[in-house]
Each structure stands twice: as structure tokens, then as C-alpha cells.
Design a protein around this motif. Sequence first.
Motif, PDB file in Angstrom:
ATOM      1  N   SER A   1       9.232  -4.493 -11.106  1.00  0.00           N
ATOM      2  CA  SER A   1       8.764  -3.636 -10.018  1.00  0.00           C
ATOM      3  C   SER A   1       9.269  -2.225 -10.290  1.00  0.00           C
ATOM      4  CB  SER A   1       9.255  -4.133  -8.653  1.00  0.00           C
ATOM      5  OG  SER A   1      10.657  -4.092  -8.589  1.00  0.00           O
ATOM      6  N   ALA A   2       8.438  -1.253  -9.901  1.00  0.00           N
ATOM      7  CA  ALA A   2       8.790   0.141 -10.163  1.00  0.00           C
ATOM      8  C   ALA A   2       8.230   1.023  -9.057  1.00  0.00           C
ATOM      9  CB  ALA A   2       8.238   0.584 -11.506  1.00  0.00           C
ATOM     10  N   LYS A   3       8.837   2.188  -8.911  1.00  0.00           N
ATOM     11  CA  LYS A   3       8.382   3.161  -7.922  1.00  0.00           C
ATOM     12  C   LYS A   3       7.865   4.386  -8.667  1.00  0.00           C
ATOM     13  CE  LYS A   3       9.774   5.730  -3.850  1.00  0.00           C
ATOM     14  NZ  LYS A   3      10.882   6.053  -2.941  1.00  0.00           N
ATOM     15  N   LYS A   4       6.688   4.824  -8.270  1.00  0.00           N
ATOM     16  CA  LYS A   4       6.086   6.014  -8.856  1.00  0.00           C
ATOM     17  C   LYS A   4       6.613   7.244  -8.116  1.00  0.00           C
ATOM     18  CE  LYS A   4       1.587   7.491 -10.536  1.00  0.00           C
ATOM     19  NZ  LYS A   4       0.151   7.208 -10.524  1.00  0.00           N
ATOM     20  N   PHE A   5       6.653   8.380  -8.809  1.00  0.00           N
ATOM     21  CA  PHE A   5       7.161   9.601  -8.195  1.00  0.00           C
ATOM     22  C   PHE A   5       6.407   9.985  -6.929  1.00  0.00           C
ATOM     23  CE2 PHE A   5       8.593  10.901 -12.677  1.00  0.00           C
ATOM     24  CZ  PHE A   5       9.812  10.282 -12.502  1.00  0.00           C
ATOM     25  N   SER A   6       5.142   9.547  -6.807  1.00  0.00           N
ATOM     26  CA  SER A   6       4.334   9.856  -5.619  1.00  0.00           C
ATOM     27  C   SER A   6       4.766   9.039  -4.400  1.00  0.00           C
ATOM     28  CB  SER A   6       2.855   9.582  -5.907  1.00  0.00           C
ATOM     29  OG  SER A   6       2.637   8.194  -6.106  1.00  0.00           O
ATOM     30  N   GLY A   7       5.639   8.044  -4.609  1.00  0.00           N
ATOM     31  CA  GLY A   7       6.121   7.217  -3.506  1.00  0.00           C
ATOM     32  C   GLY A   7       5.460   5.859  -3.427  1.00  0.00           C
ATOM     33  N   THR A   8       4.503   5.583  -4.303  1.00  0.00           N
ATOM     34  CA  THR A   8       3.866   4.276  -4.327  1.00  0.00           C
ATOM     35  C   THR A   8       4.655   3.334  -5.221  1.00  0.00           C
ATOM     36  OG1 THR A   8       2.400   4.920  -6.136  1.00  0.00           O
ATOM     37  CG2 THR A   8       1.564   5.235  -3.903  1.00  0.00           C
ATOM     38  N   TYR A   9       4.369   2.054  -5.096  1.00  0.00           N
ATOM     39  CA  TYR A   9       5.057   1.025  -5.863  1.00  0.00           C
ATOM     40  C   TYR A   9       4.073   0.244  -6.700  1.00  0.00           C
ATOM     41  CZ  TYR A   9       8.980   1.957  -2.780  1.00  0.00           C
ATOM     42  OH  TYR A   9       9.999   2.570  -2.080  1.00  0.00           O
ATOM     43  N   ALA A  10       4.573  -0.394  -7.770  1.00  0.00           N
ATOM     44  CA  ALA A  10       3.732  -1.226  -8.624  1.00  0.00           C
ATOM     45  C   ALA A  10       4.569  -2.395  -9.123  1.00  0.00           C
ATOM     46  CB  ALA A  10       3.205  -0.434  -9.804  1.00  0.00           C
ATOM     47  N   VAL A  11       3.867  -3.485  -9.447  1.00  0.00           N
ATOM     48  CA  VAL A  11       4.513  -4.689  -9.985  1.00  0.00           C
ATOM     49  C   VAL A  11       3.727  -5.147 -11.200  1.00  0.00           C
ATOM     50  CG1 VAL A  11       5.148  -7.082  -9.533  1.00  0.00           C
ATOM     51  CG2 VAL A  11       5.360  -5.391  -7.733  1.00  0.00           C
ATOM     52  N   TRP A  12       4.434  -5.498 -12.265  1.00  0.00           N
ATOM     53  CA  TRP A  12       3.828  -6.034 -13.479  1.00  0.00           C
ATOM     54  C   TRP A  12       4.424  -7.401 -13.748  1.00  0.00           C
ATOM     55  CZ3 TRP A  12       5.429  -1.071 -12.840  1.00  0.00           C
ATOM     56  CH2 TRP A  12       4.508  -0.065 -13.072  1.00  0.00           C
ATOM     57  N   SER A  13       3.621  -8.303 -14.248  1.00  0.00           N
ATOM     58  CA  SER A  13       4.145  -9.606 -14.654  1.00  0.00           C
ATOM     59  C   SER A  13       3.596  -9.925 -16.030  1.00  0.00           C
ATOM     60  CB  SER A  13       3.761 -10.700 -13.655  1.00  0.00           C
ATOM     61  OG  SER A  13       2.372 -10.876 -13.624  1.00  0.00           O
ATOM     62  N   SER A  14       4.356 -10.708 -16.754  1.00  0.00           N
ATOM     63  CA  SER A  14       3.904 -11.087 -18.095  1.00  0.00           C
ATOM     64  C   SER A  14       4.064 -12.577 -18.270  1.00  0.00           C
ATOM     65  CB  SER A  14       4.735 -10.368 -19.152  1.00  0.00           C
ATOM     66  OG  SER A  14       6.086 -10.762 -19.069  1.00  0.00           O
TER      67      SER A  14
END
Length: 57
Positions: A44-57
Motif C-alpha cells: 500500500s502506498a500514498k500518492k503526493f496528491s493524497g490518494t492511496y493505492a494497493v498493489w498485489s502480486s
Amino acid sequence: MNINLYGVRGHIEIYFKENLPQYTVLEIRSKSSHPDDARLFMVSAKKFSGTYAVWSS
């Protein structure tokens, strides 16, 4: 197979710094506790714009 989470975290943080510099890594987790999934992770990560994202592998 025993995977070192600290080593994985280092590789992921380098990848993000080089390829996704607009994101800050928040958390890295094993995708499951099943032995066959030892190399699968979720990030999980936070973008500088304030949004979040999740990646799975």
C-alpha cells in the motif's frame, strides 16, 4: 521457503523511488500464510496528491 521481509521491503522501496516517485510506501504484507505463496506480497502506498493505492502480486 523463508523470505526476508526486510530485504523485500528494500527492493520495493528502491523500485518505487526509481519508477513511482510520486508514491510513498506505507505497508508491505505477505499476501497469505500458505507456504506456496511465500513470494507474494501486497503493497500500500500514498500518492503526493493524497490518494492511496494497493498493489498485489
